[in-house]
Design a protein around this motif. Structure first.
Motif, PDB file in Angstrom:
ATOM      1  N   ILE A 226      69.653  38.646 104.404  1.00  0.00           N
ATOM      2  CA  ILE A 226      70.219  39.711 103.986  1.00  0.00           C
ATOM      3  C   ILE A 226      71.067  39.802 103.026  1.00  0.00           C
ATOM      4  O   ILE A 226      71.406  40.435 101.592  1.00  0.00           O
ATOM      5  CB  ILE A 226      70.483  40.725 105.088  1.00  0.00           C
ATOM      6  CG1 ILE A 226      69.362  41.142 106.118  1.00  0.00           C
ATOM      7  CG2 ILE A 226      71.249  41.796 104.797  1.00  0.00           C
ATOM      8  CD1 ILE A 226      69.969  41.441 107.492  1.00  0.00           C
ATOM      9  N   SER A 227      72.223  39.066 103.155  1.00  0.00           N
ATOM     10  CA  SER A 227      73.443  38.891 102.356  1.00  0.00           C
ATOM     11  C   SER A 227      73.251  38.337 100.988  1.00  0.00           C
ATOM     12  O   SER A 227      73.634  38.625  99.901  1.00  0.00           O
ATOM     13  CB  SER A 227      74.426  38.308 103.010  1.00  0.00           C
ATOM     14  OG  SER A 227      74.732  38.794 104.266  1.00  0.00           O
ATOM     15  N   LEU A 228      72.564  37.211 100.960  1.00  0.00           N
ATOM     16  CA  LEU A 228      72.394  36.400  99.335  1.00  0.00           C
ATOM     17  C   LEU A 228      70.894  36.636  99.178  1.00  0.00           C
ATOM     18  O   LEU A 228      70.544  36.057  98.098  1.00  0.00           O
ATOM     19  CB  LEU A 228      72.442  35.100  99.946  1.00  0.00           C
ATOM     20  CG  LEU A 228      73.954  34.610 100.625  1.00  0.00           C
ATOM     21  CD1 LEU A 228      73.824  33.103 100.858  1.00  0.00           C
ATOM     22  CD2 LEU A 228      75.129  34.969  99.591  1.00  0.00           C
ATOM     23  N   ASN A 229      70.327  37.558  99.805  1.00  0.00           N
ATOM     24  CA  ASN A 229      68.865  37.952  99.163  1.00  0.00           C
ATOM     25  C   ASN A 229      67.710  36.536  99.306  1.00  0.00           C
ATOM     26  O   ASN A 229      67.191  36.301  98.189  1.00  0.00           O
ATOM     27  CB  ASN A 229      68.981  38.574  97.954  1.00  0.00           C
ATOM     28  CG  ASN A 229      67.635  39.408  97.711  1.00  0.00           C
ATOM     29  OD1 ASN A 229      66.836  39.888  98.627  1.00  0.00           O
ATOM     30  ND2 ASN A 229      67.456  39.611  96.458  1.00  0.00           N
ATOM     31  N   THR A 230      68.272  35.791 100.235  1.00  0.00           N
ATOM     32  CA  THR A 230      67.139  34.655 100.099  1.00  0.00           C
ATOM     33  C   THR A 230      65.763  34.873 101.063  1.00  0.00           C
ATOM     34  O   THR A 230      65.839  36.185 101.220  1.00  0.00           O
ATOM     35  CB  THR A 230      67.837  33.450 101.188  1.00  0.00           C
ATOM     36  OG1 THR A 230      68.030  33.989 102.446  1.00  0.00           O
ATOM     37  CG2 THR A 230      69.093  32.978 100.302  1.00  0.00           C
ATOM     38  N   ASN A 231      64.760  34.169 100.809  1.00  0.00           N
ATOM     39  CA  ASN A 231      63.495  34.379 101.521  1.00  0.00           C
ATOM     40  C   ASN A 231      63.099  33.359 102.640  1.00  0.00           C
ATOM     41  O   ASN A 231      62.124  32.658 102.316  1.00  0.00           O
ATOM     42  CB  ASN A 231      62.651  34.478 100.426  1.00  0.00           C
ATOM     43  CG  ASN A 231      61.161  35.156 100.865  1.00  0.00           C
ATOM     44  OD1 ASN A 231      61.216  35.653 101.895  1.00  0.00           O
ATOM     45  ND2 ASN A 231      60.122  34.833  99.878  1.00  0.00           N
ATOM     46  N   ILE A 232      64.176  33.053 103.525  1.00  0.00           N
ATOM     47  CA  ILE A 232      63.705  32.051 104.513  1.00  0.00           C
ATOM     48  C   ILE A 232      62.726  32.837 105.495  1.00  0.00           C
ATOM     49  O   ILE A 232      63.295  33.667 106.084  1.00  0.00           O
ATOM     50  CB  ILE A 232      65.065  31.602 105.241  1.00  0.00           C
ATOM     51  CG1 ILE A 232      65.948  30.977 103.893  1.00  0.00           C
ATOM     52  CG2 ILE A 232      64.743  30.491 106.367  1.00  0.00           C
ATOM     53  CD1 ILE A 232      67.351  30.713 104.555  1.00  0.00           C
ATOM     54  N   SER A 233      61.535  32.268 105.716  1.00  0.00           N
ATOM     55  CA  SER A 233      60.727  32.705 106.572  1.00  0.00           C
ATOM     56  C   SER A 233      60.476  32.004 108.011  1.00  0.00           C
ATOM     57  O   SER A 233      60.367  30.676 107.888  1.00  0.00           O
ATOM     58  CB  SER A 233      59.359  32.926 106.174  1.00  0.00           C
ATOM     59  OG  SER A 233      58.554  33.666 106.815  1.00  0.00           O
ATOM     60  N   VAL A 234      60.596  32.503 109.184  1.00  0.00           N
ATOM     61  CA  VAL A 234      60.758  31.877 110.331  1.00  0.00           C
ATOM     62  C   VAL A 234      59.776  32.357 111.334  1.00  0.00           C
ATOM     63  O   VAL A 234      59.856  33.523 111.620  1.00  0.00           O
ATOM     64  CB  VAL A 234      62.192  31.727 110.858  1.00  0.00           C
ATOM     65  CG1 VAL A 234      62.271  30.925 112.116  1.00  0.00           C
ATOM     66  CG2 VAL A 234      63.167  31.245 109.828  1.00  0.00           C
ATOM     67  N   ASP A 235      59.022  31.483 111.974  1.00  0.00           N
ATOM     68  CA  ASP A 235      58.208  31.948 113.321  1.00  0.00           C
ATOM     69  C   ASP A 235      59.425  31.484 114.331  1.00  0.00           C
ATOM     70  O   ASP A 235      59.588  30.299 114.416  1.00  0.00           O
ATOM     71  CB  ASP A 235      57.086  31.360 113.276  1.00  0.00           C
ATOM     72  CG  ASP A 235      55.993  31.998 112.280  1.00  0.00           C
ATOM     73  OD1 ASP A 235      56.280  33.034 111.832  1.00  0.00           O
ATOM     74  OD2 ASP A 235      54.988  31.419 111.865  1.00  0.00           O
ATOM     75  N   VAL A 236      59.435  32.260 115.447  1.00  0.00           N
ATOM     76  CA  VAL A 236      60.288  32.096 116.683  1.00  0.00           C
ATOM     77  C   VAL A 236      59.217  32.220 117.845  1.00  0.00           C
ATOM     78  O   VAL A 236      58.924  33.073 117.903  1.00  0.00           O
ATOM     79  CB  VAL A 236      61.557  32.886 116.491  1.00  0.00           C
ATOM     80  CG1 VAL A 236      62.289  32.417 117.905  1.00  0.00           C
ATOM     81  CG2 VAL A 236      62.188  32.915 115.274  1.00  0.00           C
ATOM     82  N   LEU A 237      59.179  30.896 118.387  1.00  0.00           N
ATOM     83  CA  LEU A 237      58.292  30.881 119.647  1.00  0.00           C
ATOM     84  C   LEU A 237      59.249  31.246 120.994  1.00  0.00           C
ATOM     85  O   LEU A 237      60.202  30.759 121.022  1.00  0.00           O
ATOM     86  CB  LEU A 237      57.860  29.493 119.939  1.00  0.00           C
ATOM     87  CG  LEU A 237      56.253  29.132 119.427  1.00  0.00           C
ATOM     88  CD1 LEU A 237      56.226  29.753 117.882  1.00  0.00           C
ATOM     89  CD2 LEU A 237      55.900  27.980 119.815  1.00  0.00           C
ATOM     90  N   ALA A 238      58.653  32.241 121.665  1.00  0.00           N
ATOM     91  CA  ALA A 238      59.339  32.598 123.004  1.00  0.00           C
ATOM     92  C   ALA A 238      58.457  32.543 124.244  1.00  0.00           C
ATOM     93  O   ALA A 238      57.442  32.864 124.137  1.00  0.00           O
ATOM     94  CB  ALA A 238      59.926  33.746 122.861  1.00  0.00           C
TER      95      ALA A 238
END
Length: 184
Positions: free
Chosen positions: A22-34
């Motif tokens: 959000i702040s740095l406008n990066t594009n880190i995509s993450v899948d989070v397993l729960a």
């Protein structure tokens, strides 16, 4: 991919990634397993960026079907009811995740959160890597520790599934998303 994203360290990591997106406008995509479906809006006090995707899956039951390319797997998941009899659950969970990447063309990095408890719990210092005290036969370590140590060994045996492996043995974690208690 992050496993254990609903725990203390996982939530902290998601929070930081979220801030970067959000702040740095990066594009880190993450899948989070729960392991179970959780109302994340009630659990989190920050807005989730669209690049963070939650997936319900219990690794202790079966492997996950990998249909994406991952750069890194951060394996933080653990049995939330850690007790003296859960080494088989820890091992099953870790083996299912590691085996999910067998024969995968993509070779991601793999970071395993293990435990400092694999060292003899009799406070024998200094701690030495590879000592006899770091053995599955050591009677001074708990079942939890045995499970973590067995998972480390299984990961090392299957290291060809990954571009690199990192094993982090934590002892005590405190931080901004966890209330401090002085019980340690």
């Amino acid at each position: 991919m992050i496993t254990g994203g609903t725990g203390f360290i996982g939530l902290s990591l998601i929070y930081v990634i979220n801030i970067l997106n959000i702040s740095l406008n990066t594009n880190i995509s993450v899948d989070v397993l729960a392991r179970r479906k959780i109302n994340f809006k009630n659990k989190l006090y920050f807005k989730i960026n669209t690049n963070i995707n939650f997936i319900k899956h219990d690794l202790s039951q079966n492997k996950i079907k990998i249909n994406k390319t991952y750069d890194c797997i951060i394996h933080l998941a653990n049995n939330p009811n850690a007790n003296e009899n859960n080494s088989k659950t820890i091992i099953a969970c870790d083996e299912n995740l590691i085996n999910s990447f067998k024969n995968n063309v993509n070779k991601p990095s793999f970071i395993l959160l293990s435990s400092g408890a694999i060292y003899d719990d009799k406070n024998n210092y200094p701690l030495k890597e590879g000592s006899k005290k770091m053995s599955l036969k050591n009677k001074n370590i708990t079942e939890y520790s045995r499970g973590k140590l067995a998972s480390e060994k299984f990961l090392k045996i299957n290291k060809s599934n990954f571009s690199k492996i990192i094993i982090f043995r934590g002892f005590t974690f405190i931080g901004f998303l966890k209330k401090f208690d002085n019980k340690f």
